[in-house]
Design a protein around this motif. Structure first.
Motif: not given
Ligand code: ATP
Ligand code: MG
Length: 189
Positions: A99-111, A143-151
């Protein structure tokens, strides 16, 4: 932005003309995290900014982490889940790390400060129900429409595969572990 970049480099990959992709690297074969790092290498060439969040921290320091301490690339790596073991019984403790990792991920994606965001091993975390896919999907959708996210990670859930634009499955044909050859720096980490 690197002041030494050529005008072509700076102008050839602007956010406005980009279609952000959701990419999944999954499967049992070796190569998911290293393929992600290959994409980082390519992205940095275009002066993109990259953030990688590792949901399951490995035991060792890695070549990629050493590289970014030596060179000031716009590439940040943050690792979580120390103490995670594959057969853990301490679900709550492991979940707290995730959850700690996810909270940061959410923030980075949102920012929206980064062009490429890598959520390393999140597939495994999702498949073991440490994290709800709905939350991840919601963040990806907003997320912003230009952002690439890799899982990356084994056992990507069907819902993530359906949602993604690009899915590659690494298939294990042969691995040195099966011949008793131990992990080596530069190859495994
Ligand atoms: P890499 O980081 O080398 O690209 P990966 O991300 O595809 O590997 P993970 O699922 O994250 O692999 O597993 C991490 C470790 O497990 C790696 O050190 C990798 O070499 C090892 N591994 C991957 N596939 C296999 C396999 N089929 N058999 C044994 N070990 C494997
Ligand atoms: Mg990996």
């Amino acid at each position: 932005m690197n002041p030494d970049a050529s005008p072509e480099q700076i102008s050839s990959a602007p956010r406005a003309s980009r279609k952000g992709l959701v990419i999944v690297y999954t499967g049992n074969g070796k190569g998911k995290t290293t393929a992600a790092l290959g994409l980082v290498f390519r992205a940095l060439g275009w002066n993109w900014s990259v953030f990688m969040i590792q949901f399951l921290k490995g035991k060792w320091n890695t070549g990629e982490k050493l590289l970014v301490t030596h060179f000031p690339f716009p590439f940040e790596i943050r690792s979580f889940g120390e103490g995670f073991t594959w057969e853990t019984r301490d679900f709550e403790r492991e979940r707290a790390g995730v959850m700690e990792a996810w909270n940061l991920a959410e923030q980075v994606i949102h920012n929206g400060d980064h062009d490429l965001v890598i959520l390393d091993e999140i597939n495994y975390v999702l498949s073991r129900n440490y994290l709800d896919w709905e939350r991840v999907r919601n963040a990806l959708q907003n997320r912003p429409p230009w952002m690439h996210v890799l899982l990356t990670g084994r056992d990507a859930p069907e819902a993530a595969i359906k949602f993604a634009d690009l899915v590659t499955e690494m298939c294990c044909v042969k691995h040195p572990f099966d011949a008793g050859i131990k992990g080596q720096p530069g190859i495994e980490y």
